[in-house]
Design a protein around this motif. Structure first.
Motif, PDB file in Angstrom:
ATOM      1  N   GLU A 136       0.840  -1.211   0.000  1.00 19.03           N
ATOM      2  CA  GLU A 136       0.000   0.000   0.000  1.00 19.03           C
ATOM      3  C   GLU A 136       0.868   1.251   0.000  1.00 19.03           C
ATOM      4  O   GLU A 136       0.569   2.217  -0.707  1.00 19.03           O
ATOM      5  CB  GLU A 136      -0.929  -0.022   1.220  1.00 19.03           C
ATOM      6  CG  GLU A 136      -2.072  -1.031   1.086  1.00 19.03           C
ATOM      7  CD  GLU A 136      -2.919  -1.107   2.348  1.00 19.03           C
ATOM      8  OE1 GLU A 136      -4.063  -1.557   2.259  1.00 19.03           O
ATOM      9  OE2 GLU A 136      -2.409  -0.733   3.435  1.00 19.03           O
ATOM     10  N   ALA A 137       1.951   1.227   0.760  1.00 22.71           N
ATOM     11  CA  ALA A 137       2.857   2.375   0.801  1.00 22.71           C
ATOM     12  C   ALA A 137       3.534   2.592  -0.547  1.00 22.71           C
ATOM     13  O   ALA A 137       3.820   3.730  -0.931  1.00 22.71           O
ATOM     14  CB  ALA A 137       3.914   2.159   1.886  1.00 22.71           C
ATOM     15  N   ALA A 138       3.751   1.497  -1.281  1.00 25.41           N
ATOM     16  CA  ALA A 138       4.383   1.591  -2.596  1.00 25.41           C
ATOM     17  C   ALA A 138       3.372   1.821  -3.712  1.00 25.41           C
ATOM     18  O   ALA A 138       3.759   2.009  -4.866  1.00 25.41           O
ATOM     19  CB  ALA A 138       5.182   0.325  -2.882  1.00 25.41           C
ATOM     20  N   GLY A 139       2.088   1.779  -3.362  1.00 23.28           N
ATOM     21  CA  GLY A 139       1.051   1.995  -4.365  1.00 23.28           C
ATOM     22  C   GLY A 139       0.847   0.807  -5.293  1.00 23.28           C
ATOM     23  O   GLY A 139       0.402   0.973  -6.433  1.00 23.28           O
ATOM     24  N   ASN A 140       1.169  -0.401  -4.818  1.00 20.77           N
ATOM     25  CA  ASN A 140       1.029  -1.598  -5.649  1.00 20.77           C
ATOM     26  C   ASN A 140      -0.238  -2.354  -5.237  1.00 20.77           C
ATOM     27  O   ASN A 140      -0.234  -3.152  -4.295  1.00 20.77           O
ATOM     28  CB  ASN A 140       2.262  -2.493  -5.514  1.00 20.77           C
ATOM     29  CG  ASN A 140       2.300  -3.593  -6.554  1.00 20.77           C
ATOM     30  OD1 ASN A 140       1.380  -4.393  -6.656  1.00 20.77           O
ATOM     31  ND2 ASN A 140       3.377  -3.637  -7.335  1.00 20.77           N
ATOM     32  N   LYS A 141      -1.325  -2.116  -5.957  1.00 22.31           N
ATOM     33  CA  LYS A 141      -2.615  -2.727  -5.645  1.00 22.31           C
ATOM     34  C   LYS A 141      -2.630  -4.220  -5.916  1.00 22.31           C
ATOM     35  O   LYS A 141      -3.330  -4.988  -5.253  1.00 22.31           O
ATOM     36  CB  LYS A 141      -3.713  -2.040  -6.456  1.00 22.31           C
ATOM     37  CG  LYS A 141      -3.923  -0.576  -6.094  1.00 22.31           C
ATOM     38  CD  LYS A 141      -5.047   0.035  -6.922  1.00 22.31           C
ATOM     39  CE  LYS A 141      -5.239   1.500  -6.562  1.00 22.31           C
ATOM     40  NZ  LYS A 141      -6.343   2.122  -7.370  1.00 22.31           N
ATOM     41  N   GLU A 142      -1.855  -4.647  -6.918  1.00 20.86           N
ATOM     42  CA  GLU A 142      -1.834  -6.063  -7.284  1.00 20.86           C
ATOM     43  C   GLU A 142      -1.359  -6.922  -6.115  1.00 20.86           C
ATOM     44  O   GLU A 142      -1.969  -7.963  -5.799  1.00 20.86           O
ATOM     45  CB  GLU A 142      -0.924  -6.269  -8.492  1.00 20.86           C
ATOM     46  CG  GLU A 142      -0.862  -7.714  -8.968  1.00 20.86           C
ATOM     47  CD  GLU A 142       0.090  -7.916 -10.139  1.00 20.86           C
ATOM     48  OE1 GLU A 142       0.229  -9.067 -10.584  1.00 20.86           O
ATOM     49  OE2 GLU A 142       0.709  -6.919 -10.583  1.00 20.86           O
ATOM     50  N   TYR A 143      -0.285  -6.502  -5.462  1.00 21.70           N
ATOM     51  CA  TYR A 143       0.235  -7.278  -4.341  1.00 21.70           C
ATOM     52  C   TYR A 143      -0.690  -7.205  -3.129  1.00 21.70           C
ATOM     53  O   TYR A 143      -0.785  -8.160  -2.355  1.00 21.70           O
ATOM     54  CB  TYR A 143       1.645  -6.809  -3.976  1.00 21.70           C
ATOM     55  CG  TYR A 143       2.722  -7.580  -4.710  1.00 21.70           C
ATOM     56  CD1 TYR A 143       3.454  -8.576  -4.075  1.00 21.70           C
ATOM     57  CD2 TYR A 143       2.987  -7.327  -6.055  1.00 21.70           C
ATOM     58  CE1 TYR A 143       4.435  -9.299  -4.744  1.00 21.70           C
ATOM     59  CE2 TYR A 143       3.955  -8.038  -6.744  1.00 21.70           C
ATOM     60  CZ  TYR A 143       4.674  -9.025  -6.091  1.00 21.70           C
ATOM     61  OH  TYR A 143       5.630  -9.750  -6.763  1.00 21.70           O
ATOM     62  N   VAL A 144      -1.384  -6.089  -2.962  1.00 23.06           N
ATOM     63  CA  VAL A 144      -2.363  -5.977  -1.885  1.00 23.06           C
ATOM     64  C   VAL A 144      -3.433  -7.040  -2.064  1.00 23.06           C
ATOM     65  O   VAL A 144      -3.775  -7.775  -1.124  1.00 23.06           O
ATOM     66  CB  VAL A 144      -2.997  -4.573  -1.858  1.00 23.06           C
ATOM     67  CG1 VAL A 144      -4.181  -4.549  -0.889  1.00 23.06           C
ATOM     68  CG2 VAL A 144      -1.962  -3.521  -1.458  1.00 23.06           C
TER      69      VAL A 144
END
Length: 280
Positions: free
Chosen positions: A260-268
């Motif tokens: 979330e901090a990196a803005g990666n929705k896929e990994y979330v």
């Protein structure tokens, strides 16, 4: 009959399309590859010959910009920054131009390398470095234009140019000590977090030694100042594969926060799906 004619035409066409006339080049291309210390240096140039002509001061006029060879630009490539006369020349490719004079030559490293011969419009802002070297008269003339890298030392060499009775030599220094020390320090410091991560990824994906994979991913996480979300994702998968679902869920939650901090929705989303699966 028509079919026979068609086949004959087709065969002639194929033969003519493959036929190529080859004749020797008047200024054949040469490629020099030389390691100086730990730095790769490459020169690509075309080599004209005198063939009974008066060269310096005639075929190649004094005081005028010259391509330093024939045909397209002579290109010199340095794999690392080098130092010439106390000035730094950044690593990369340069057109090697020169201005021959009676007693000296100006050697020019030019950033635009796509010219045929000299530039139509010479741009001083594209001169990365210029150096003046003394002309040394040769007792025996050189028939074919020659560029060489000579006088090899661990931290320096010379760029040598010779044609007819003219010879010039430009010394350049390479950062051998800096590269060697960096290599030593990196090796003695041991593997990097990314190398541990890559090793762990292999053991996980190949279904081999999962214990070794866990050891390596733990080391990658331990050595990272800011642990990447994908490190944590891999660690959670390894934990789950080992049967430690509770630990896998905790690590997956950590991975979600980092993603979330990196803005990666896929990994979330991947981590949330795994947590749902491991919670059943």
């Amino acid at each position: 009959m028509k079919r026979v004619l068609f086949v004959l035409v087709l065969v002639v066409f194929q033969l003519s399309s493959k036929a190529q006339v080859r004749i020797p080049e008047m200024s054949p291309k040469a490629v020099i590859k030389q390691v100086v210390g730990l730095t790769d240096v490459e020169i690509v140039y075309s080599r004209p010959s005198a063939r009974g002509r008066s060269v310096l001061g005639n075929l190649v006029p004094f005081g005028q910009l010259w391509r330093t060879g024939a045909n397209e630009n002579t290109i010199i490539t340095f794999g690392d920054d080098v130092v010439i006369n106390g000035k730094t020349l950044k690593k990369g490719k340069y057109a090697l131009f020169s201005v021959p004079n009676v007693q000296s030559w100006d050697i020019i490293f030019y950033t635009a390398i796509d010219n045929w011969g000299t530039p139509k419009e010479y741009d001083e802002s594209k001169v990365a470095l210029k150096a003046t070297v003394q002309d040394q008269t040769l007792s025996k003339p050189v028939e074919t234009f020659t560029i060489a890298i000579n006088n090899l030392e661990t931290s320096s060499a010379t760029l040598d140019i010779a044609w007819e009775n003219s010879y010039v030599s430009l010394k350049f220094e390479v950062p051998t000590k800096k590269i060697a020390i960096a290599s030593i320090e990196k090796t003695l410091a041991g593997p990097t977090p990314e190398e541990y991560y890559t090793a762990a990824q292999y053991f996980y994906q190949s279904n081999s030694d999962i214990v070794k994979g866990r050891e390596y991913i733990d080391k990658a996480v331990e050595l990272s100042k800011s642990v990447p979300f994908y490190y944590l994702r891999l660690k959670s998968l390894i934990q789950a594969k080992q049967g430690d679902k509770k630990g896998a869920i905790e690590t997956a939650k950590w991975s979600i926060s980092a993603a979330e901090a990196a803005g990666n929705k896929e990994y979330v989303e991947m981590n949330k799906a795994s947590i749902d699966e491991w919670s059943r």
